[in-house]
Scaffold this motif. Structure first.
Motif, mmCIF file in Angstrom:
data_model
loop_
_atom_site.group_PDB
_atom_site.id
_atom_site.type_symbol
_atom_site.label_atom_id
_atom_site.label_comp_id
_atom_site.label_asym_id
_atom_site.label_seq_id
_atom_site.Cartn_x
_atom_site.Cartn_y
_atom_site.Cartn_z
ATOM 1 N N ALA A 77 -15.479 -106.112 33.685
ATOM 2 C CA ALA A 77 -16.768 -106.108 34.367
ATOM 3 C C ALA A 77 -16.870 -107.273 35.327
ATOM 4 O O ALA A 77 -16.063 -108.206 35.307
ATOM 5 C CB ALA A 77 -17.894 -106.176 33.331
ATOM 6 N N ALA A 78 -17.867 -107.216 36.195
ATOM 7 C CA ALA A 78 -18.147 -108.343 37.098
ATOM 8 C C ALA A 78 -18.506 -109.571 36.277
ATOM 9 O O ALA A 78 -19.016 -109.479 35.165
ATOM 10 C CB ALA A 78 -19.288 -107.976 38.040
ATOM 11 N N ARG A 85 -16.140 -109.473 41.757
ATOM 12 C CA ARG A 85 -15.368 -108.554 40.928
ATOM 13 C C ARG A 85 -13.971 -109.133 40.688
ATOM 14 O O ARG A 85 -13.395 -109.788 41.555
ATOM 15 C CB ARG A 85 -15.238 -107.211 41.645
ATOM 16 C CG ARG A 85 -14.531 -106.139 40.857
ATOM 17 C CD ARG A 85 -15.426 -105.562 39.789
ATOM 18 N NE ARG A 85 -14.741 -104.535 39.020
ATOM 19 C CZ ARG A 85 -15.282 -103.923 37.973
ATOM 20 N NH1 ARG A 85 -16.485 -104.234 37.582
ATOM 21 N NH2 ARG A 85 -14.604 -102.996 37.321
ATOM 22 N N ARG A 86 -13.421 -108.907 39.509
ATOM 23 C CA ARG A 86 -12.069 -109.364 39.192
ATOM 24 C C ARG A 86 -11.074 -108.272 39.542
ATOM 25 O O ARG A 86 -11.252 -107.110 39.164
ATOM 26 C CB ARG A 86 -11.983 -109.764 37.724
ATOM 27 C CG ARG A 86 -12.927 -110.915 37.413
ATOM 28 C CD ARG A 86 -12.800 -111.452 36.016
ATOM 29 N NE ARG A 86 -13.721 -112.578 35.852
ATOM 30 C CZ ARG A 86 -13.729 -113.408 34.829
ATOM 31 N NH1 ARG A 86 -12.869 -113.234 33.823
ATOM 32 N NH2 ARG A 86 -14.576 -114.405 34.771
ATOM 33 N N HIS A 87 -10.029 -108.660 40.254
ATOM 34 C CA HIS A 87 -9.027 -107.724 40.731
ATOM 35 C C HIS A 87 -7.707 -107.929 39.983
ATOM 36 O O HIS A 87 -7.353 -109.061 39.616
ATOM 37 C CB HIS A 87 -8.805 -107.907 42.233
ATOM 38 C CG HIS A 87 -10.047 -107.722 43.052
ATOM 39 N ND1 HIS A 87 -10.523 -106.481 43.416
ATOM 40 C CD2 HIS A 87 -10.930 -108.632 43.550
ATOM 41 C CE1 HIS A 87 -11.635 -106.621 44.121
ATOM 42 N NE2 HIS A 87 -11.903 -107.925 44.211
ATOM 43 N N SER A 119 -9.268 -112.301 33.322
ATOM 44 C CA SER A 119 -9.462 -111.350 32.223
ATOM 45 C C SER A 119 -8.128 -110.701 31.915
ATOM 46 O O SER A 119 -7.425 -110.252 32.830
ATOM 47 C CB SER A 119 -10.474 -110.265 32.595
ATOM 48 O OG SER A 119 -11.772 -110.797 32.757
ATOM 49 N N ALA A 120 -7.768 -110.653 30.637
ATOM 50 C CA ALA A 120 -6.505 -110.048 30.211
ATOM 51 C C ALA A 120 -6.774 -108.829 29.342
ATOM 52 O O ALA A 120 -7.680 -108.839 28.498
ATOM 53 C CB ALA A 120 -5.653 -111.062 29.449
ATOM 54 N N PHE A 139 -6.447 -109.781 35.342
ATOM 55 C CA PHE A 139 -7.339 -109.644 36.492
ATOM 56 C C PHE A 139 -7.920 -111.024 36.803
ATOM 57 O O PHE A 139 -8.140 -111.831 35.909
ATOM 58 C CB PHE A 139 -8.476 -108.668 36.183
ATOM 59 C CG PHE A 139 -8.034 -107.256 35.937
ATOM 60 C CD1 PHE A 139 -8.254 -106.271 36.876
ATOM 61 C CD2 PHE A 139 -7.399 -106.911 34.747
ATOM 62 C CE1 PHE A 139 -7.852 -104.964 36.646
ATOM 63 C CE2 PHE A 139 -7.000 -105.611 34.508
ATOM 64 C CZ PHE A 139 -7.215 -104.633 35.464
ATOM 65 N N GLN A 140 -8.197 -111.275 38.082
ATOM 66 C CA GLN A 140 -8.726 -112.576 38.489
ATOM 67 C C GLN A 140 -9.814 -112.398 39.522
ATOM 68 O O GLN A 140 -9.734 -111.533 40.401
ATOM 69 C CB GLN A 140 -7.622 -113.453 39.078
ATOM 70 C CG GLN A 140 -8.106 -114.840 39.487
ATOM 71 C CD GLN A 140 -7.133 -115.570 40.404
ATOM 72 O OE1 GLN A 140 -6.223 -114.970 40.965
ATOM 73 N NE2 GLN A 140 -7.325 -116.865 40.576
#
Length: 313
Positions: A77-78, A85-87, A119-120, A139-140
């Protein structure tokens, strides 16, 4: 299998990546040895997706990679504090078993960590209680920092090359016809296609690729399709250096693992140059390394894959 696709190949790919959310639950999977009959339990957010038909009946590994990217991304999520936003920026996975292309796949996403910037997620792609692919992805949130990238090599542009599809359509063989008519991504090799025996050459090649359809402005979707296409031809440099073609009846090839780093946002409905090389082959395994560039020379992604490459007597 019909000679004509049931739908446009690009639309079919989008449908395959449109996973169904089943909720947060647990599923049972077979023992790693498959001999004891024991079952393990995995819990997380569960998604289901179908597979694309394949002439050999086995699921295409790039499809499973792409579906894992979509499943993981949907759980990220954001940032709560109002950040962006994490990509996705990397994935590392192992292909453990072949899958049946006629059956659905379940994707179990475990939320490993949500930190201040990263986020992993761990994703298990399962079918009938067996794990096909186990993958960890990260994601970062976009941020500033040092910037540089590898230069794109000087190769002929896609407009100067014939589509692989045109070449394969002229071959009276069911596998060639299938890839000519069902493949969602247009590929254009700068070298001759590896269809049959060839003179041994450099362990390197370049391929232009593009989805011939305008796609939504969804970074996760474009990253997923980039992962999908990354599995098409990455082992070919291993074969080129030994003069072995895909049509060689002795060849037994399969993906073993896959790693990918997403450096910058990509659009796969625009031309992407995929350059590949193989630094080593040994013990029935070959290593492929690749770089993906936008048409303007921007480095988009780096890929690594080791595969089983055996020649049976």
């Amino acid at each position: 299998m019909s000679d004509a696709p049931l739908t446009d190949p690009a639309d079919d790919l989008l449908d395959v990546l449109d996973l169904t959310y089943e909720g947060s639950t647990t599923i049972q999977v077979a023992s790693p040895t498959e001999a004891t009959g024991d079952l393990g339990v995995y819990g997380g957010e569960v998604f289901t997706g179908r597979s694309q038909p394949q002439p050999h009946g086995r699921v295409f590994g790039g499809q499973v990679l792409a579906q894992c990217v979509v499943a993981a991304g949907r759980t990220v999520a954001a940032v709560d504090d109002g950040g962006g936003r994490r990509h996705i920026h990397s994935l590392h996975g192992y292909f453990l078993r072949p899958g049946d292309a006629s059956k659905e796949i379940q994707f179990v996403v475990e939320g490993m960590r949500d930190g201040g910037s990263f986020s992993a997620r761990r994703v298990h792609a399962t079918q009938e209680g067996r794990i096909l692919l186990s993958l960890i992805t990260s994601f970062q949130e976009e941020s500033g920092g040092l910037e540089h990238h590898l230069d794109m090599p000087d190769v002929p542009g896609p407009e100067e090359l014939r589509s692989d599809r045109e070449i394969l359509e002229q071959i009276d063989h069911p596998v060639a016809r299938h890839f000519a008519r069902y493949r969602a991504v247009d590929l254009r090799h700068t070298e001759r296609l590896l269809l049959g025996p060839a003179e041994p050459g450099p362990a390197a090649q370049s391929v232009w690729m593009r989805v011939e359809k305008d796609l939504p402005d969804d970074d996760l979707l474009h990253a997923a399709i980039l992962a999908y296409a990354s599995d098409y031809v990455l082992l070919e440099p291993v074969l080129r250096t030994h003069g072995v073609g895909w049509g060689d009846p002795r060849l037994r090839a399969a993906s073993l693992d896959h790693a990918m780093w997403f450096h910058r946002p990509a659009r796969v409905d625009e031309w992407v140059l995929y350059t590949q090389s193989s630094p080593s082959a040994q013990s029935g395994r070959g290593l492929g390394l690749g770089h993906m560039f936008a048409a303007d020379g921007t480095l988009l992604a780096t890929v690594g894959q080791e595969g089983m490459v055996r020649l049976k007597a």
